[in-house]
Motif scaffolding. Structure first.
Motif, PDB file in Angstrom:
ATOM      1  N   VAL A  14       9.886  51.959 -40.921  1.00  0.00           N
ATOM      2  CA  VAL A  14       9.495  50.641 -40.884  1.00  0.00           C
ATOM      3  C   VAL A  14      10.108  49.919 -42.330  1.00  0.00           C
ATOM      4  O   VAL A  14      10.335  50.520 -43.338  1.00  0.00           O
TER       5      VAL A  14
ATOM      6  N   ASP B 178       6.449  44.814 -34.173  1.00  0.00           N
ATOM      7  CA  ASP B 178       5.502  44.482 -35.155  1.00  0.00           C
ATOM      8  C   ASP B 178       4.049  44.998 -34.992  1.00  0.00           C
ATOM      9  O   ASP B 178       3.962  46.207 -34.069  1.00  0.00           O
ATOM     10  N   GLU B 179       3.213  44.913 -35.773  1.00  0.00           N
ATOM     11  CA  GLU B 179       2.054  45.739 -35.768  1.00  0.00           C
ATOM     12  C   GLU B 179       1.172  45.609 -34.582  1.00  0.00           C
ATOM     13  O   GLU B 179       0.930  46.775 -33.927  1.00  0.00           O
TER      14      GLU B 179
ATOM     15  N   VAL C  90       3.055  47.711 -31.721  1.00  0.00           N
ATOM     16  CA  VAL C  90       3.079  49.055 -32.016  1.00  0.00           C
ATOM     17  C   VAL C  90       1.696  49.713 -31.428  1.00  0.00           C
ATOM     18  O   VAL C  90       1.476  50.359 -30.784  1.00  0.00           O
ATOM     19  N   SER C  91       0.693  48.634 -31.709  1.00  0.00           N
ATOM     20  CA  SER C  91      -0.616  49.074 -31.149  1.00  0.00           C
ATOM     21  C   SER C  91      -0.864  48.952 -29.585  1.00  0.00           C
ATOM     22  O   SER C  91      -1.241  49.688 -28.987  1.00  0.00           O
TER      23      SER C  91
ATOM     24  N   THR D 106       6.421  41.104 -43.804  1.00  0.00           N
ATOM     25  CA  THR D 106       5.571  41.600 -42.880  1.00  0.00           C
ATOM     26  C   THR D 106       6.163  43.060 -42.302  1.00  0.00           C
ATOM     27  O   THR D 106       7.476  43.033 -42.197  1.00  0.00           O
ATOM     28  N   PRO D 107       5.324  44.042 -42.186  1.00  0.00           N
ATOM     29  CA  PRO D 107       5.932  45.462 -41.636  1.00  0.00           C
ATOM     30  C   PRO D 107       6.757  45.227 -40.262  1.00  0.00           C
ATOM     31  O   PRO D 107       5.707  44.712 -39.502  1.00  0.00           O
ATOM     32  N   VAL D 108       7.923  45.901 -40.111  1.00  0.00           N
ATOM     33  CA  VAL D 108       8.325  45.920 -38.837  1.00  0.00           C
ATOM     34  C   VAL D 108       8.789  47.344 -38.361  1.00  0.00           C
ATOM     35  O   VAL D 108       9.309  48.040 -39.305  1.00  0.00           O
ATOM     36  N   ALA D 109       8.396  47.951 -37.285  1.00  0.00           N
ATOM     37  CA  ALA D 109       8.886  49.187 -37.104  1.00  0.00           C
ATOM     38  C   ALA D 109      10.525  49.113 -36.227  1.00  0.00           C
ATOM     39  O   ALA D 109      10.474  48.372 -35.197  1.00  0.00           O
TER      40      ALA D 109
END
Length: 200
Positions: free
Chosen positions: A137, A175-176, A179-180, A151-154
């Motif tokens: 991440v 992005d979040e 992922v969801s 902003t967090p990114v995987a």
């Protein structure tokens, strides 16, 4: 009255206790060539190493018979009970195998079943499989839009390929929300697989 001559019985290659070692080595050679891709183990090499006294056609018949039996055993992935029943039937069949040969086949299959099964599974795959997956991440430090900075990114890296072939790498960024969405889809897949395994 002329005495009737008894037909002389020919000694089958691989019969008797001396032939057991050679037969075990022949089965290994057949398996290496058929299931593990070792093309160097030709019929000529196996005959020269294991049965130099046997006539070429006699060896070819033994190799074909053992190869056919091993193929039947491997394609059915026989457990020990199935194997025993199959080999017993083969010993009673005309032109079948001896009890010594059956014992060698049984011992060989017990020792090599897992590797041969894995090899058959790998050979039956059409497409690449997921060999490995790494992820991390990160925080975005640059973006076209100011609100996306920090902003967090995987970052997900997948290694795809077949055994014995060079791998391909696929790198994805989520992005979040993505992922969801992916977790939801994976959950649906899991539910579907669970439902199928419970009905079968």
């Amino acid at each position: 009255m002329a005495e009737q001559q008894q037909p002389q019985q020919q000694q089958t290659p691989g019969a008797g206790s001396e032939g057991c070692k050679a037969l075990g080595a022949l089965l290994s050679g057949i398996a290496q060539a058929a299931y593990h891709g070792n093309a160097a183990l030709t019929a000529e090499l196996l005959r020269g190493q294991l049965y130099p006294e046997a006539a070429p056609e006699e060896f070819a018949a033994l190799r074909a018979k053992m190869g056919g039996l091993l193929q039947s055993i491997a394609s059915a992935d026989m457990d020990l009970n199935q194997l025993e029943a199959f080999l017993t039937a083969q010993t009673k069949k005309q032109g079948g195998i001896t009890s010594d040969q059956a014992a060698v086949l049984a011992k060989f299959w017990k020792n090599h079943r897992v590797k041969i099964h894995e090899s058959l599974v790998n050979q039956s795959r059409w497409d690449n499989v997921l060999k490995n997956m790494n992820w991390r991440v990160d925080l975005k430090s640059q973006s076209r839009h100011i609100d996306q900075i920090n902003t967090p990114v995987a970052i997900v890296e997948m290694e795809l390929g077949k055994n014995g072939q060079e791998s391909e790498f696929l790198c994805l960024e989520f992005d979040e929300a993505k992922v969801s969405q992916m977790l939801k889809k994976l959950s649906e897949i899991e539910e579907s697989m669970t439902a199928l395994t419970q009905t079968t």
